[in-house]
Design a protein around this motif. Sequence first.
Motif, PDB file in Angstrom:
ATOM      1  N   TYR A 175     -14.433 -54.996 -26.251  1.00 45.89           N
ATOM      2  CA  TYR A 175     -15.817 -54.572 -26.050  1.00 45.89           C
ATOM      3  C   TYR A 175     -16.730 -54.801 -27.251  1.00 45.89           C
ATOM      4  CZ  TYR A 175     -19.938 -52.054 -24.655  1.00 45.89           C
ATOM      5  OH  TYR A 175     -21.225 -51.756 -24.340  1.00 45.89           O
ATOM      6  N   VAL A 176     -16.416 -54.205 -28.383  1.00 43.78           N
ATOM      7  CA  VAL A 176     -17.361 -54.197 -29.496  1.00 43.78           C
ATOM      8  C   VAL A 176     -17.721 -55.616 -29.951  1.00 43.78           C
ATOM      9  CG1 VAL A 176     -17.677 -53.557 -31.925  1.00 43.78           C
ATOM     10  CG2 VAL A 176     -16.764 -51.892 -30.298  1.00 43.78           C
ATOM     11  N   ASN A 212     -10.633 -65.299 -28.433  1.00 44.88           N
ATOM     12  CA  ASN A 212      -9.683 -64.198 -28.335  1.00 44.88           C
ATOM     13  C   ASN A 212      -8.522 -64.541 -27.397  1.00 44.88           C
ATOM     14  OD1 ASN A 212      -9.229 -61.090 -26.954  1.00 44.88           O
ATOM     15  ND2 ASN A 212      -9.291 -61.281 -29.179  1.00 44.88           N
ATOM     16  N   THR A 213      -8.830 -65.265 -26.328  1.00 45.21           N
ATOM     17  CA  THR A 213      -7.801 -65.680 -25.379  1.00 45.21           C
ATOM     18  C   THR A 213      -6.885 -66.727 -26.001  1.00 45.21           C
ATOM     19  OG1 THR A 213      -9.358 -65.261 -23.559  1.00 45.21           O
ATOM     20  CG2 THR A 213      -7.386 -66.535 -23.036  1.00 45.21           C
ATOM     21  N   MET A 214      -7.459 -67.652 -26.770  1.00 51.20           N
ATOM     22  CA  MET A 214      -6.626 -68.635 -27.464  1.00 51.20           C
ATOM     23  C   MET A 214      -5.688 -67.951 -28.452  1.00 51.20           C
ATOM     24  SD  MET A 214      -8.940 -72.043 -28.183  1.00 51.20           S
ATOM     25  CE  MET A 214     -10.354 -71.199 -28.901  1.00 51.20           C
ATOM     26  N   ASP A 215      -6.186 -66.959 -29.152  1.00 55.16           N
ATOM     27  CA  ASP A 215      -5.331 -66.227 -30.087  1.00 55.16           C
ATOM     28  C   ASP A 215      -4.204 -65.518 -29.337  1.00 55.16           C
ATOM     29  OD1 ASP A 215      -4.661 -65.024 -32.694  1.00 55.16           O
ATOM     30  OD2 ASP A 215      -5.325 -63.160 -31.739  1.00 55.16           O
ATOM     31  N   LEU A 239     -13.805 -63.931 -36.630  1.00 53.27           N
ATOM     32  CA  LEU A 239     -14.781 -63.381 -35.681  1.00 53.27           C
ATOM     33  C   LEU A 239     -14.667 -61.861 -35.535  1.00 53.27           C
ATOM     34  CD1 LEU A 239     -14.754 -66.059 -32.835  1.00 53.27           C
ATOM     35  CD2 LEU A 239     -16.471 -65.714 -34.620  1.00 53.27           C
ATOM     36  N   ASN A 240     -13.462 -61.324 -35.728  1.00 53.16           N
ATOM     37  CA  ASN A 240     -13.270 -59.882 -35.564  1.00 53.16           C
ATOM     38  C   ASN A 240     -13.455 -59.091 -36.862  1.00 53.16           C
ATOM     39  OD1 ASN A 240     -12.748 -59.562 -32.785  1.00 53.16           O
ATOM     40  ND2 ASN A 240     -10.673 -60.330 -33.043  1.00 53.16           N
ATOM     41  N   TYR A 241     -13.680 -59.769 -37.964  1.00 51.88           N
ATOM     42  CA  TYR A 241     -13.733 -59.091 -39.262  1.00 51.88           C
ATOM     43  C   TYR A 241     -14.813 -58.010 -39.285  1.00 51.88           C
ATOM     44  CZ  TYR A 241     -13.633 -58.387 -44.294  1.00 51.88           C
ATOM     45  OH  TYR A 241     -13.525 -57.817 -45.548  1.00 51.88           O
ATOM     46  N   ILE A 242     -16.026 -58.353 -38.961  1.00 51.54           N
ATOM     47  CA  ILE A 242     -17.123 -57.367 -38.983  1.00 51.54           C
ATOM     48  C   ILE A 242     -17.020 -56.396 -37.807  1.00 51.54           C
ATOM     49  CG2 ILE A 242     -19.624 -57.073 -38.835  1.00 51.54           C
ATOM     50  CD1 ILE A 242     -19.908 -59.683 -40.391  1.00 51.54           C
ATOM     51  N   PRO A 243     -16.850 -56.871 -36.554  1.00 50.22           N
ATOM     52  CA  PRO A 243     -16.768 -55.931 -35.425  1.00 50.22           C
ATOM     53  C   PRO A 243     -15.667 -54.885 -35.558  1.00 50.22           C
ATOM     54  CG  PRO A 243     -17.142 -58.143 -34.606  1.00 50.22           C
ATOM     55  CD  PRO A 243     -16.862 -58.277 -36.076  1.00 50.22           C
ATOM     56  N   PRO A 279      -5.639 -58.574 -40.248  1.00 45.69           N
ATOM     57  CA  PRO A 279      -6.625 -57.989 -41.162  1.00 45.69           C
ATOM     58  C   PRO A 279      -7.636 -57.090 -40.473  1.00 45.69           C
ATOM     59  CG  PRO A 279      -7.185 -60.268 -40.682  1.00 45.69           C
ATOM     60  CD  PRO A 279      -5.840 -60.025 -40.050  1.00 45.69           C
ATOM     61  N   ASN A 280      -7.593 -57.034 -39.139  1.00 42.12           N
ATOM     62  CA  ASN A 280      -8.637 -56.324 -38.392  1.00 42.12           C
ATOM     63  C   ASN A 280      -8.146 -55.201 -37.494  1.00 42.12           C
ATOM     64  OD1 ASN A 280     -10.609 -58.231 -39.382  1.00 42.12           O
ATOM     65  ND2 ASN A 280      -9.834 -59.685 -37.876  1.00 42.12           N
ATOM     66  N   SER A 281      -6.975 -55.334 -36.897  1.00 41.56           N
ATOM     67  CA  SER A 281      -6.549 -54.409 -35.846  1.00 41.56           C
ATOM     68  C   SER A 281      -6.331 -52.988 -36.355  1.00 41.56           C
ATOM     69  CB  SER A 281      -5.269 -54.922 -35.183  1.00 41.56           C
ATOM     70  OG  SER A 281      -4.212 -55.010 -36.125  1.00 41.56           O
ATOM     71  N   GLY A 282      -6.059 -52.829 -37.655  1.00 40.11           N
ATOM     72  CA  GLY A 282      -5.727 -51.507 -38.171  1.00 40.11           C
ATOM     73  C   GLY A 282      -6.885 -50.531 -38.233  1.00 40.11           C
ATOM     74  N   TYR A 283      -8.110 -51.006 -38.212  1.00 37.04           N
ATOM     75  CA  TYR A 283      -9.243 -50.105 -38.440  1.00 37.04           C
ATOM     76  C   TYR A 283      -9.431 -49.097 -37.312  1.00 37.04           C
ATOM     77  CZ  TYR A 283     -10.442 -52.498 -42.679  1.00 37.04           C
ATOM     78  OH  TYR A 283     -10.379 -52.987 -43.964  1.00 37.04           O
ATOM     79  N   THR A 284      -9.356 -49.550 -36.093  1.00 41.23           N
ATOM     80  CA  THR A 284      -9.495 -48.611 -34.978  1.00 41.23           C
ATOM     81  C   THR A 284      -8.205 -47.830 -34.738  1.00 41.23           C
ATOM     82  OG1 THR A 284      -9.084 -50.527 -33.555  1.00 41.23           O
ATOM     83  CG2 THR A 284     -11.366 -49.759 -33.752  1.00 41.23           C
ATOM     84  N   MET A 285      -7.066 -48.468 -34.958  1.00 41.73           N
ATOM     85  CA  MET A 285      -5.793 -47.768 -34.764  1.00 41.73           C
ATOM     86  C   MET A 285      -5.610 -46.667 -35.810  1.00 41.73           C
ATOM     87  SD  MET A 285      -2.960 -50.557 -33.498  1.00 41.73           S
ATOM     88  CE  MET A 285      -2.990 -51.593 -34.961  1.00 41.73           C
ATOM     89  N   ALA A 286      -5.854 -46.983 -37.069  1.00 42.40           N
ATOM     90  CA  ALA A 286      -5.656 -46.003 -38.140  1.00 42.40           C
ATOM     91  C   ALA A 286      -6.648 -44.847 -38.024  1.00 42.40           C
ATOM     92  CB  ALA A 286      -5.801 -46.688 -39.493  1.00 42.40           C
ATOM     93  N   SER A 287      -7.896 -45.144 -37.697  1.00 43.09           N
ATOM     94  CA  SER A 287      -8.883 -44.071 -37.556  1.00 43.09           C
ATOM     95  C   SER A 287      -8.532 -43.153 -36.394  1.00 43.09           C
ATOM     96  CB  SER A 287     -10.286 -44.655 -37.376  1.00 43.09           C
ATOM     97  OG  SER A 287     -10.326 -45.567 -36.297  1.00 43.09           O
ATOM     98  N   THR A 288      -7.949 -43.715 -35.334  1.00 42.78           N
ATOM     99  CA  THR A 288      -7.505 -42.886 -34.206  1.00 42.78           C
ATOM    100  C   THR A 288      -6.317 -42.026 -34.602  1.00 42.78           C
ATOM    101  OG1 THR A 288      -8.284 -44.531 -32.596  1.00 42.78           O
ATOM    102  CG2 THR A 288      -6.645 -42.931 -31.837  1.00 42.78           C
TER     103      THR A 288
END
Length: 345
Positions: A175-176, A212-215, A239-243, A279-288
């Motif tokens: 989403y974001v 995102n689908t290619m990744d 692409l996901n660094y800032i979002p 480098p990106n996935s941890g921000y929402t997981m860790a904050s949760t």
Amino acid sequence: MIEYNEFINNLMLTNVSNIVSLKLFMFVVFALLFSLAIDVMFGELPGRIHPVVIMGSIINFFKNLFIGMKSRLSGFIVVICCCVVTSVILLVIYMICQINIILLFVVFTVLLSSTYSVNMLLQTAIDVRNDLTEDIDKARRSVSYLVSRNTEELTEEFIVSAVIESLTENITDSYVAPVFYYFVFGAVILYNPFNYHLYFLLLVPMLYRLSNTMDAMLGYKTEELVNIGFFAAKIDDVLNYIPSRIAGIFVVISAYLLRLDGKNSFRIMMRDARNCPSPNSGYTMASTAGALNIQLIKKETYILGDSNKEITRDDISRAVDLSRLSMILFTITIILIFAMIYVIL
């Protein structure tokens, strides 16, 4: 077919060169709101016509075509080819839809809704929670579609952890990020509208979804994919660094509003977000994890948060509420920022 200048004057701008039109601002905002309504009320498009499914077929075609090269150049070629084909298909659809303004708006909003997935993201987590109340083996099967790890012998605690990890990581991807880039380009065309700007307005989140689908399909360090998936994985990281960091902040804010542990949410995000290989996935997981005062664990990969309390299936419900509010607050905020940009310009 409606001539371009007539189309713009009727729908977007009274003076293409000098006037930033309220109609253009309203189009950008209402297209998103209508697409959200489509996603919430109807969920995903049928698989046969879903753009992401079509993207998957395109990616698979070029993967099979170039995987024999055994070099990172193959991945670069796949990325370029997939972007070109996707752009051409979308351009054809856009040109056809210009015959009618209402048709254009409807198709635009439907396609925009396919670039993110709120309904399915939240409902999938709820479904696994419900499966846990019935049969743990059923829950194991359900969670196997969400994560790459082996789920056959996961305990309930690790199933709950996997669900929350998948849910919160995808706040960014699902989403974001696409909405962020949609509004970033929306601001660009507010400042300087140009020919086919509506096409490019839709193309930007579409290309994000393609990346995102290619990744998801290629971005693995297996012997088969390590070369061809290299560029896809790196582009997705960029692409996901800032979002991802924006999404993490909104999880923290939502934790405060839901009277969870907002202070700990921020602390754990800053401490543990970099524990993940991505480098990106941890921000929402860790904050949760911090907000819920639980540990999220992927064996031999990462540990996020402190085990202040035992993780239970009810934490899935709390994570769903936290994720939902985070996306709502992000939507309100980015629309307000976009409105401020419109006023300033």
